[in-house]
Design an enzyme around this catalytic site. Structure first.
Site, PDB file in Angstrom:
ATOM      1  N   GLY A 158       0.789  -1.338   0.035  1.00 57.57           N
ATOM      2  CA  GLY A 158      -0.009  -0.134  -0.080  1.00 57.57           C
ATOM      3  C   GLY A 158       0.798   1.466  -0.143  1.00 57.57           C
ATOM      4  N   SER A 159       2.076   1.217  -0.659  1.00 56.02           N
ATOM      5  CA  SER A 159       2.806   2.547  -0.523  1.00 56.02           C
ATOM      6  C   SER A 159       2.195   3.393  -1.770  1.00 56.02           C
ATOM      7  CB  SER A 159       4.238   2.188  -0.976  1.00 56.02           C
ATOM      8  OG  SER A 159       4.518   1.785  -2.362  1.00 56.02           O
ATOM      9  N   LEU A 180      -9.728  -7.825 -13.083  1.00 57.35           N
ATOM     10  CA  LEU A 180     -11.081  -7.463 -13.089  1.00 57.35           C
ATOM     11  C   LEU A 180     -11.622  -8.000 -14.191  1.00 57.35           C
ATOM     12  CD1 LEU A 180     -10.852  -4.024 -11.423  1.00 57.35           C
ATOM     13  CD2 LEU A 180     -11.585  -6.078 -10.400  1.00 57.35           C
ATOM     14  N   HIS A 204       0.980   0.751 -13.016  1.00 61.72           N
ATOM     15  CA  HIS A 204       1.603  -0.511 -13.465  1.00 61.72           C
ATOM     16  C   HIS A 204       3.117   0.189 -13.345  1.00 61.72           C
ATOM     17  CE1 HIS A 204       2.226  -4.578 -15.481  1.00 61.72           C
ATOM     18  NE2 HIS A 204       3.225  -3.673 -16.137  1.00 61.72           N
ATOM     19  N   ASP A 261      -3.528  -4.336 -18.607  1.00 59.98           N
ATOM     20  CA  ASP A 261      -2.831  -3.250 -19.007  1.00 59.98           C
ATOM     21  C   ASP A 261      -2.692  -2.630 -20.213  1.00 59.98           C
ATOM     22  OD1 ASP A 261      -1.721  -4.000 -16.179  1.00 59.98           O
ATOM     23  OD2 ASP A 261      -0.347  -5.470 -16.909  1.00 59.98           O
ATOM     24  N   GLU A 317       6.431   6.372  -8.963  1.00 61.30           N
ATOM     25  CA  GLU A 317       4.906   6.009  -8.796  1.00 61.30           C
ATOM     26  C   GLU A 317       4.234   6.957  -7.708  1.00 61.30           C
ATOM     27  OE1 GLU A 317       3.960   1.834  -8.499  1.00 61.30           O
ATOM     28  OE2 GLU A 317       5.984   1.465  -9.341  1.00 61.30           O
TER      29      GLU A 317
END
Ligand code: GAR
Length: 194
Positions: A16-17, A97, A113, A149, A178
């Site tokens: 969870g960063s 998903l 990603h 992706d 990110e």
């Protein structure tokens, strides 16, 4: 919760960063989004602790408790009904998903990603970039479409690949970007919707 901000659900599967970078961005009262809920498909992960510490409601729907993807996703959709959600941010969410789920939220799900898409879709992106002798790596925020992706790109950030890089050192350099990219991308999308 403020009425005129974009309400996010952030989906995680672990550390969870990236969630933390969004939590930190939302601390600025002028940031145009807020996190309504954090959903994890794994119990007891660090990301859930980060959400609880920030007083954000958490939802755990373990994929292991469901026999089919359809029932797993049905449980997620049901749980999300309790929250006012405009947008879903996948942040290290490691389940693919289904089109059924994605079509529930058309153009409202984004993912981060750790590669410069369309290169290196899927897993082990840094290992593959190093094995190919690439000089550049990076991260991509993109809309989620049924093909993995592959959706339209919202933002990319690049980093150099250095001669002595290992998958770990490269992953760390990309992760720093990110953490800058995800809050920026959400800000862009929130502005576009307002
Ligand atoms: C991040 O590097 C993210 O880009 C990657 O997983 C990591 C999650 O870290 N996502 C994917 O590989 C999705 N295919 P975090 O839990 O610390 O945010």
């Amino acid at each position: 919760m403020s009425e005129n901000k974009l309400n996010l659900a952030v989906f995680i599967s672990g550390r969870g960063s990236n969630l933390q970078s969004l939590i930190d961005a939302c601390k600025d009262e002028n940031y145009p989004a807020q996190i309504a809920a954090v959903l994890s498909n794994k119990p007891d992960v660090q990301g859930l602790e980060r959400a609880k510490k920030a007083n954000i409601p958490t939802i755990t729907v373990s994929h292991k408790d469901y026999e089919t993807k359809q029932s797993f996703e049905g449980a997620m959709l049901e749980a999300l009904k309790d929250y006012p959600i405009d947008f879903i941010c996948l942040a290290g969410f490691m389940r693919i998903l289904s089109p059924h789920f994605i079509n529930h939220w058309p153009d409202k799900i984004i993912n981060i990603h750790p590669s410069l898409l369309p290169e290196y879709k899927g897993l082990n992106t840094h290992e593959r970039a190093l094995a190919d002798g690439k000089k550049e790596a990076g991260c991509t925020i993109h809309y989620v479409v049924p093909e993995m992706d592959s959706g339209p790109i919202v933002m990319q950030k690049k980093v150099p690949i250095l001669g002595d890089d290992t998958p770990k050192t490269l992953a760390e350099r990309v992760l720093e970007q990110e953490h800058i990219a995800y809050p920026e991308a959400v800000r862009l999308l929130a502005k576009a919707k307002s």
